[in-house]
Design a protein around this motif. Structure first.
Motif, PDB file in Angstrom:
ATOM      1  N   SER A  82       0.856  -1.178   0.000  1.00 52.12           N
ATOM      2  CA  SER A  82       0.000   0.000   0.000  1.00 52.12           C
ATOM      3  C   SER A  82       0.893   1.229   0.000  1.00 52.12           C
ATOM      4  O   SER A  82       1.985   1.206   0.563  1.00 52.12           O
ATOM      5  CB  SER A  82      -0.889   0.000   1.245  1.00 52.12           C
ATOM      6  OG  SER A  82      -1.670   1.165   1.299  1.00 52.12           O
ATOM      7  N   ALA A  83       0.418   2.303  -0.630  1.00 47.67           N
ATOM      8  CA  ALA A  83       1.162   3.567  -0.595  1.00 47.67           C
ATOM      9  C   ALA A  83       0.189   4.723  -0.724  1.00 47.67           C
ATOM     10  O   ALA A  83      -0.710   4.694  -1.565  1.00 47.67           O
ATOM     11  CB  ALA A  83       2.201   3.622  -1.707  1.00 47.67           C
ATOM     12  N   ALA A  84       0.380   5.717   0.121  1.00 45.55           N
ATOM     13  CA  ALA A  84      -0.395   6.944   0.014  1.00 45.55           C
ATOM     14  C   ALA A  84       0.016   7.663  -1.266  1.00 45.55           C
ATOM     15  O   ALA A  84       1.042   7.346  -1.873  1.00 45.55           O
ATOM     16  CB  ALA A  84      -0.139   7.822   1.241  1.00 45.55           C
ATOM     17  N   ASP A  85      -0.783   8.629  -1.684  1.00 45.17           N
ATOM     18  CA  ASP A  85      -0.550   9.315  -2.954  1.00 45.17           C
ATOM     19  C   ASP A  85       0.828   9.963  -3.054  1.00 45.17           C
ATOM     20  O   ASP A  85       1.511   9.829  -4.064  1.00 45.17           O
ATOM     21  CB  ASP A  85      -1.632  10.365  -3.200  1.00 45.17           C
ATOM     22  CG  ASP A  85      -2.986   9.749  -3.482  1.00 45.17           C
ATOM     23  OD1 ASP A  85      -3.042   8.556  -3.858  1.00 45.17           O
ATOM     24  OD2 ASP A  85      -4.003  10.454  -3.326  1.00 45.17           O
ATOM     25  N   GLY A  86       1.250  10.674  -2.016  1.00 43.86           N
ATOM     26  CA  GLY A  86       2.544  11.362  -2.043  1.00 43.86           C
ATOM     27  C   GLY A  86       3.716  10.419  -2.255  1.00 43.86           C
ATOM     28  O   GLY A  86       4.511  10.613  -3.180  1.00 43.86           O
ATOM     29  N   PRO A  87       3.857   9.399  -1.408  1.00 42.77           N
ATOM     30  CA  PRO A  87       4.944   8.443  -1.616  1.00 42.77           C
ATOM     31  C   PRO A  87       4.854   7.724  -2.966  1.00 42.77           C
ATOM     32  O   PRO A  87       5.879   7.516  -3.630  1.00 42.77           O
ATOM     33  CB  PRO A  87       4.784   7.458  -0.452  1.00 42.77           C
ATOM     34  CG  PRO A  87       4.157   8.280   0.619  1.00 42.77           C
ATOM     35  CD  PRO A  87       3.212   9.201  -0.107  1.00 42.77           C
ATOM     36  N   ARG A  88       3.654   7.393  -3.384  1.00 40.26           N
ATOM     37  CA  ARG A  88       3.476   6.721  -4.670  1.00 40.26           C
ATOM     38  C   ARG A  88       3.988   7.614  -5.809  1.00 40.26           C
ATOM     39  O   ARG A  88       4.712   7.161  -6.694  1.00 40.26           O
ATOM     40  CB  ARG A  88       2.011   6.364  -4.905  1.00 40.26           C
ATOM     41  CG  ARG A  88       1.736   5.697  -6.238  1.00 40.26           C
ATOM     42  CD  ARG A  88       0.240   5.534  -6.502  1.00 40.26           C
ATOM     43  NE  ARG A  88      -0.446   4.844  -5.431  1.00 40.26           N
ATOM     44  CZ  ARG A  88      -0.621   3.520  -5.364  1.00 40.26           C
ATOM     45  NH1 ARG A  88      -0.168   2.753  -6.322  1.00 40.26           N
ATOM     46  NH2 ARG A  88      -1.264   2.990  -4.347  1.00 40.26           N
ATOM     47  N   GLU A  89       3.625   8.888  -5.764  1.00 43.32           N
ATOM     48  CA  GLU A  89       4.049   9.824  -6.807  1.00 43.32           C
ATOM     49  C   GLU A  89       5.564   9.988  -6.821  1.00 43.32           C
ATOM     50  O   GLU A  89       6.177  10.039  -7.887  1.00 43.32           O
ATOM     51  CB  GLU A  89       3.373  11.178  -6.611  1.00 43.32           C
ATOM     52  CG  GLU A  89       1.894  11.154  -6.937  1.00 43.32           C
ATOM     53  CD  GLU A  89       1.183  12.453  -6.582  1.00 43.32           C
ATOM     54  OE1 GLU A  89       1.868  13.466  -6.295  1.00 43.32           O
ATOM     55  OE2 GLU A  89      -0.063  12.450  -6.603  1.00 43.32           O
ATOM     56  N   LEU A  90       6.198  10.068  -5.638  1.00 43.56           N
ATOM     57  CA  LEU A  90       7.653  10.215  -5.598  1.00 43.56           C
ATOM     58  C   LEU A  90       8.333   8.978  -6.179  1.00 43.56           C
ATOM     59  O   LEU A  90       9.287   9.099  -6.951  1.00 43.56           O
ATOM     60  CB  LEU A  90       8.152  10.464  -4.179  1.00 43.56           C
ATOM     61  CG  LEU A  90       9.680  10.631  -4.108  1.00 43.56           C
ATOM     62  CD1 LEU A  90      10.113  11.933  -4.779  1.00 43.56           C
ATOM     63  CD2 LEU A  90      10.162  10.570  -2.690  1.00 43.56           C
ATOM     64  N   LEU A  91       7.867   7.799  -5.832  1.00 46.42           N
ATOM     65  CA  LEU A  91       8.459   6.573  -6.378  1.00 46.42           C
ATOM     66  C   LEU A  91       8.324   6.551  -7.898  1.00 46.42           C
ATOM     67  O   LEU A  91       9.235   6.091  -8.591  1.00 46.42           O
ATOM     68  CB  LEU A  91       7.818   5.340  -5.748  1.00 46.42           C
ATOM     69  CG  LEU A  91       8.081   5.146  -4.246  1.00 46.42           C
ATOM     70  CD1 LEU A  91       7.316   3.952  -3.717  1.00 46.42           C
ATOM     71  CD2 LEU A  91       9.567   5.020  -3.960  1.00 46.42           C
ATOM     72  N   LEU A  96      11.214   4.422  -9.564  1.00 47.89           N
ATOM     73  CA  LEU A  96      11.548   3.315  -8.667  1.00 47.89           C
ATOM     74  C   LEU A  96      10.446   2.271  -8.590  1.00 47.89           C
ATOM     75  O   LEU A  96      10.575   1.307  -7.841  1.00 47.89           O
ATOM     76  CB  LEU A  96      11.848   3.856  -7.262  1.00 47.89           C
ATOM     77  CG  LEU A  96      13.065   4.763  -7.154  1.00 47.89           C
ATOM     78  CD1 LEU A  96      13.214   5.297  -5.741  1.00 47.89           C
ATOM     79  CD2 LEU A  96      14.321   4.030  -7.598  1.00 47.89           C
ATOM     80  N   GLN A  97       9.368   2.445  -9.361  1.00 46.45           N
ATOM     81  CA  GLN A  97       8.270   1.494  -9.270  1.00 46.45           C
ATOM     82  C   GLN A  97       8.679   0.087  -9.710  1.00 46.45           C
ATOM     83  O   GLN A  97       8.071  -0.883  -9.287  1.00 46.45           O
ATOM     84  CB  GLN A  97       7.009   1.980 -10.005  1.00 46.45           C
ATOM     85  CG  GLN A  97       7.166   2.204 -11.475  1.00 46.45           C
ATOM     86  CD  GLN A  97       7.604   3.613 -11.847  1.00 46.45           C
ATOM     87  OE1 GLN A  97       8.449   4.198 -11.206  1.00 46.45           O
ATOM     88  NE2 GLN A  97       7.027   4.144 -12.900  1.00 46.45           N
ATOM     89  N   SER A  98       9.734  -0.045 -10.515  1.00 42.72           N
ATOM     90  CA  SER A  98      10.187  -1.394 -10.882  1.00 42.72           C
ATOM     91  C   SER A  98      10.972  -2.038  -9.739  1.00 42.72           C
ATOM     92  O   SER A  98      10.977  -3.260  -9.597  1.00 42.72           O
ATOM     93  CB  SER A  98      11.031  -1.358 -12.152  1.00 42.72           C
ATOM     94  OG  SER A  98      12.213  -0.619 -11.932  1.00 42.72           O
ATOM     95  N   LEU A  99      11.622  -1.228  -8.917  1.00 46.65           N
ATOM     96  CA  LEU A  99      12.376  -1.759  -7.774  1.00 46.65           C
ATOM     97  C   LEU A  99      11.507  -1.926  -6.534  1.00 46.65           C
ATOM     98  O   LEU A  99      11.754  -2.809  -5.713  1.00 46.65           O
ATOM     99  CB  LEU A  99      13.556  -0.837  -7.454  1.00 46.65           C
ATOM    100  CG  LEU A  99      14.603  -0.698  -8.554  1.00 46.65           C
ATOM    101  CD1 LEU A  99      15.616   0.365  -8.183  1.00 46.65           C
ATOM    102  CD2 LEU A  99      15.294  -2.033  -8.795  1.00 46.65           C
ATOM    103  N   LEU A 100      10.520  -1.055  -6.389  1.00 42.57           N
ATOM    104  CA  LEU A 100       9.599  -1.107  -5.254  1.00 42.57           C
ATOM    105  C   LEU A 100       8.169  -1.078  -5.780  1.00 42.57           C
ATOM    106  O   LEU A 100       7.428  -0.118  -5.565  1.00 42.57           O
ATOM    107  CB  LEU A 100       9.842   0.079  -4.310  1.00 42.57           C
ATOM    108  CG  LEU A 100      11.159   0.097  -3.551  1.00 42.57           C
ATOM    109  CD1 LEU A 100      11.406   1.448  -2.910  1.00 42.57           C
ATOM    110  CD2 LEU A 100      11.186  -1.006  -2.507  1.00 42.57           C
ATOM    111  N   PRO A 101       7.759  -2.128  -6.482  1.00 41.55           N
ATOM    112  CA  PRO A 101       6.398  -2.134  -7.031  1.00 41.55           C
ATOM    113  C   PRO A 101       5.358  -2.214  -5.913  1.00 41.55           C
ATOM    114  O   PRO A 101       5.574  -2.862  -4.895  1.00 41.55           O
ATOM    115  CB  PRO A 101       6.369  -3.377  -7.910  1.00 41.55           C
ATOM    116  CG  PRO A 101       7.427  -4.267  -7.351  1.00 41.55           C
ATOM    117  CD  PRO A 101       8.477  -3.354  -6.772  1.00 41.55           C
TER     118      PRO A 101
END
Length: 108
Positions: A82-91, A96-101
């Motif tokens: 799970s990720a809130a909008d802010g952290p999701r947007e930064l990733l 980094l979404q491929s490293l921390l999907p």
């Protein structure tokens, strides 16, 4: 302010990050994460819940990558559930979404 909620009884073990994970909290967060990992056996599965994390900066993202690397060295897996909008947007901005999907689960 940073808070780590670690539930070692849950399988897979869950790490829930609450508040902010910025350059100002990284040292505290690093110590808390090391303490959570200290009692774990090699192998196994971990879940990382960022749903209550309000703020994340590049220093915090670097710490998350270090956590992933540490678990990989311990032959354990890490799943972001799970990720809130802010952290999701930064990733996403840092690509980094491929490293921390982020994989939503029924428990998230």
């Amino acid at each position: 302010m940073f808070e780590l909620i670690h539930d070692p009884q849950q399988q897979p073990e869950r790490l829930t990050l609450v508040g902010s994970l910025t350059i100002y909290e990284v040292r505290q967060a690093h110590e808390a994460l090391l303490a959570a990992l200290a009692g774990s056996a090699a192998g196994g599965s971990w879940q990382l819940d960022l749903g209550q994390l309000e703020e994340l900066d590049s220093a915090g993202a670097q710490l998350l990558l270090a956590l992933q690397r540490q678990l990989t060295q311990q032959q354990a897996s890490l799943e972001v559930v799970s990720a809130a909008d802010g952290p999701r947007e930064l990733l996403e901005v840092l690509h980094l979404q491929s490293l921390l999907p982020i994989t939503p689960t029924a428990q998230a």
